[in-house]
Design a protein around this motif. Structure first.
Motif, PDB file in Angstrom:
ATOM      1  N   ARG A  59       0.833  -1.210   0.000  1.00 35.41           N
ATOM      2  CA  ARG A  59       0.000   0.000   0.000  1.00 35.41           C
ATOM      3  C   ARG A  59       0.863   1.254   0.000  1.00 35.41           C
ATOM      4  O   ARG A  59       0.563   2.229  -0.666  1.00 35.41           O
ATOM      5  CB  ARG A  59      -0.950   0.005   1.196  1.00 35.41           C
ATOM      6  N   GLY A  64      -0.933  -1.935  -3.773  1.00 31.77           N
ATOM      7  CA  GLY A  64      -1.944  -2.777  -3.138  1.00 31.77           C
ATOM      8  C   GLY A  64      -3.241  -2.027  -3.022  1.00 31.77           C
ATOM      9  O   GLY A  64      -3.337  -0.829  -3.249  1.00 31.77           O
ATOM     10  N   SER A  65      -4.294  -2.754  -2.690  1.00 30.81           N
ATOM     11  CA  SER A  65      -5.594  -2.102  -2.557  1.00 30.81           C
ATOM     12  C   SER A  65      -5.852  -1.705  -1.135  1.00 30.81           C
ATOM     13  O   SER A  65      -5.235  -2.111  -0.223  1.00 30.81           O
ATOM     14  CB  SER A  65      -6.697  -3.025  -3.044  1.00 30.81           C
TER      15      SER A  65
END
Length: 65
Positions: A59, A64-65
């Motif tokens: 992240r 990343g989500s």
């Protein structure tokens, strides 16, 4: 301390059944033990923490989500 001098002295003392006076830090970390866990639980926790750290790193770099 010079390891070349200290190690043979400590080893001789241990082999003679002593040596406690030469190992002043022995046992000092026992106060840090708060629970005794089965190995599988330690592995589970380590994997969970690693996954969380990797997700946070992903992240942080925008992958990343």
């Amino acid at each position: 301390m010079d390891p070349a001098e200290t190690v043979p002295r400590v080893m001789a003392a241990i082999l003679a059944g002593g040596g406690e006076e030469d190992l002043p830090f022995t046992g000092q970390s026992t106060a840090l033990v708060h629970e005794i866990l089965p190995a599988c639980e330690i592995v589970r926790r380590t994997v969970r923490e690693a996954e969380a750290a990797l997700a946070a790193a992903a992240r942080a770099i925008g992958r990343g989500s």
